[in-house]
Write a protein that holds these residues in place. Structure first.
Motif, mmCIF file in Angstrom:
data_model
loop_
_atom_site.group_PDB
_atom_site.id
_atom_site.type_symbol
_atom_site.label_atom_id
_atom_site.label_comp_id
_atom_site.label_asym_id
_atom_site.label_seq_id
_atom_site.Cartn_x
_atom_site.Cartn_y
_atom_site.Cartn_z
ATOM 1 N N CYS A 73 2.163 -1.056 4.005
ATOM 2 C CA CYS A 73 1.276 -2.182 3.681
ATOM 3 C C CYS A 73 -0.059 -2.008 4.389
ATOM 4 O O CYS A 73 -0.191 -1.198 5.306
ATOM 5 C CB CYS A 73 1.913 -3.505 4.111
ATOM 6 S SG CYS A 73 2.257 -3.601 5.870
ATOM 7 N N GLU A 74 -1.028 -2.753 3.905
ATOM 8 C CA GLU A 74 -2.265 -2.913 4.671
ATOM 9 C C GLU A 74 -2.323 -4.363 5.086
ATOM 10 O O GLU A 74 -1.835 -5.248 4.387
ATOM 11 C CB GLU A 74 -3.484 -2.495 3.844
ATOM 12 C CG GLU A 74 -3.640 -0.973 3.845
ATOM 13 C CD GLU A 74 -4.963 -0.474 3.314
ATOM 14 O OE1 GLU A 74 -5.422 0.569 3.809
ATOM 15 O OE2 GLU A 74 -5.533 -1.110 2.404
ATOM 16 N N GLU A 89 -9.992 -6.091 5.880
ATOM 17 C CA GLU A 89 -8.901 -5.155 6.148
ATOM 18 C C GLU A 89 -8.889 -4.745 7.618
ATOM 19 O O GLU A 89 -9.919 -4.386 8.174
ATOM 20 C CB GLU A 89 -9.095 -3.927 5.257
ATOM 21 C CG GLU A 89 -7.982 -2.922 5.357
ATOM 22 C CD GLU A 89 -8.385 -1.581 4.742
ATOM 23 O OE1 GLU A 89 -9.037 -1.589 3.669
ATOM 24 O OE2 GLU A 89 -8.074 -0.551 5.340
ATOM 25 N N GLY A 139 -3.367 -0.259 8.785
ATOM 26 C CA GLY A 139 -2.288 0.201 7.924
ATOM 27 C C GLY A 139 -0.982 0.153 8.698
ATOM 28 O O GLY A 139 -0.969 0.327 9.914
ATOM 29 N N HIS A 180 0.867 -1.178 0.000
ATOM 30 C CA HIS A 180 0.000 0.000 0.000
ATOM 31 C C HIS A 180 0.901 1.225 0.000
ATOM 32 O O HIS A 180 2.132 1.092 -0.079
ATOM 33 C CB HIS A 180 -0.892 -0.012 1.242
ATOM 34 C CG HIS A 180 -2.114 0.854 1.102
ATOM 35 N ND1 HIS A 180 -3.207 0.477 0.351
ATOM 36 C CD2 HIS A 180 -2.427 2.064 1.621
ATOM 37 C CE1 HIS A 180 -4.127 1.433 0.419
ATOM 38 N NE2 HIS A 180 -3.668 2.410 1.181
#
Ligand code: DAH
Length: 342
Positions: free
Chosen positions: A260-261, A284, A287, A251
């Motif tokens: 990244c996520e 999700e 983060g 990300h």
């Protein structure tokens, strides 16, 4: 006259025997001993007596008065005692009757989720840090490497406190990275910073203009992406069960590089896709990334010596997943029927 006195004595003692309360007692005192009372009436006739009779009658009258007075006092005490006994009987409480249960409150699901997360990080040596919700744009954006023209700075997204846009309601807990490095100065730094954040979002099932994040920051010599992955896996497995499958997806965040996520495989469908994960198979969670060297340098930490990782978790999301809550609004409505389920 002697008979009259005797009659008064008899009547008085009789009547006093039957007095029921203090008021009756007082009425009898007036009736027999008062200025216009029966005894006084007799005494007024003393003048008609002969000199020999007078002292004899006087003595007799005094005896009657004394007898009535004594009886009055006895009766007063007896009535007082009777009243006390009646009151005690009326006020008796049965200590064996079970009491009314006291309704105990309990922790809000958000606090439960937060406390669980804190426990996990404290066990890994993190310290908990809290900071201001009214924040400097410098901390919220600039020193986090967020460019002057970045869309998140827009007035339509951010609540500014001052017209010059230098003070705002923090839009994320990431400014706590800056504050932690400023405050602790010398690595190792291991900080968890939970708190409220604000964005100009309309309220719906997944949005609220106020929500909570948990910021994490670790800075030390030799910190790598492996440390980030290991730490977050510990969190996610402790929160969602040891069997949880975690995915790191590339990300972009301005303050981390690489960024990244992090997703967890949907526990409902095990990755096949279902309404809960909107057909994605993954949910999700947060983060994260390696702290950008410029951000370290912005805080006086030499990026050639130290490295670090950071992450930001949406607490509502975490609590909703943790307790299977499907509408964010329920978390803030304080409906006791909802809250008492946790
Ligand atoms: N502050 C980010 C947000 O609100 C979340 C975040 C991403 C925090 C990456 C971090 C990070 O610390 O490394 O969307």
């Amino acid at each position: 006259m002697k008979e009259q006195l005797e009659k008064i004595r008899q009547e008085a003692l009789d009547a006093l025997d039957h007095a029921g309360d203090a008021a009756e007692l007082d009425a009898l005192r007036v009736r027999f001993l008062g200025k216009k009372g029966e005894l006084t009436g007799v005494l007024k006739m003393m003048g008609k007596l002969s000199a020999e009779e007078r002292p004899v009658m006087g003595q007799a009258a005094n005896n009657v008065r004394a007898a009535i007075e004594e009886k009055l006092e006895q009766t007063r005490l007896a009535l007082k005692e009777k009243a006390l006994q009646a009151r005690l009987a009326a006020e008796t409480i049965d200590v064996t009757i079970p009491g009314e249960p006291v309704k105990l409150g309990h922790r809000h699901p958000m606090n439960k989720a937060l406390d669980e997360a804190k426990e996990i990080f404290i066990s890994m040596g993190f310290q908990i840090l809290e900071g201001p919700e009214v924040e400097l744009a410098d901390y919220n954006f600039t020193r986090l490497n967020i460019a002057e023209n970045h869309p998140s700075r827009d007035r339509s997204d951010t609540f500014y406190i001052t017209d010059d846009e230098s003070v705002l309601l923090r839009t994320q807990t990431s400014p706590m990275q800056i504050r932690a490095m400023e405050q602790i100065k010398q690595p190792p730094i291991r900080v968890l910073a939970p708190g409220r954040v604000y964005r100009k979002d309309e309220v719906d099932a997944t949005h609220s203009p106020m929500f909570h994040q948990i910021e994490g920051l670790v800075v030390d010599k030799g910190i790598t992406m492996a440390d980030l992955k290991g730490t977050l896996e510990v969190l996610i497995k402790a929160m969602y069960g040891q069997e949880s499958v975690v995915r790191f997806r590339p990300h972009h965040f301005p303050f981390t590089e690489p960024s990244c996520e992090v997703d967890v495989q949907c526990f409902n469908c095990k990755g096949a896709g279902c309404p809960m994960c909107k057909g994605e198979g993954w949910i999700e969670l947060l983060g994260a990334g390696m702290v950008h060297p410029d951000v370290l340098a912005n805080c006086g930490i030499d990026p050639d010596i130290y490295s670090g990782f950071a992450f930001g978790i949406g607490l509502e999301r975490m609590a909703m997943r943790r307790f299977k809550i499907n509408d964010l609004r329920m978390i803030f409505e304080n409906d006791i029927r909802f809250l008492s389920q946790f």
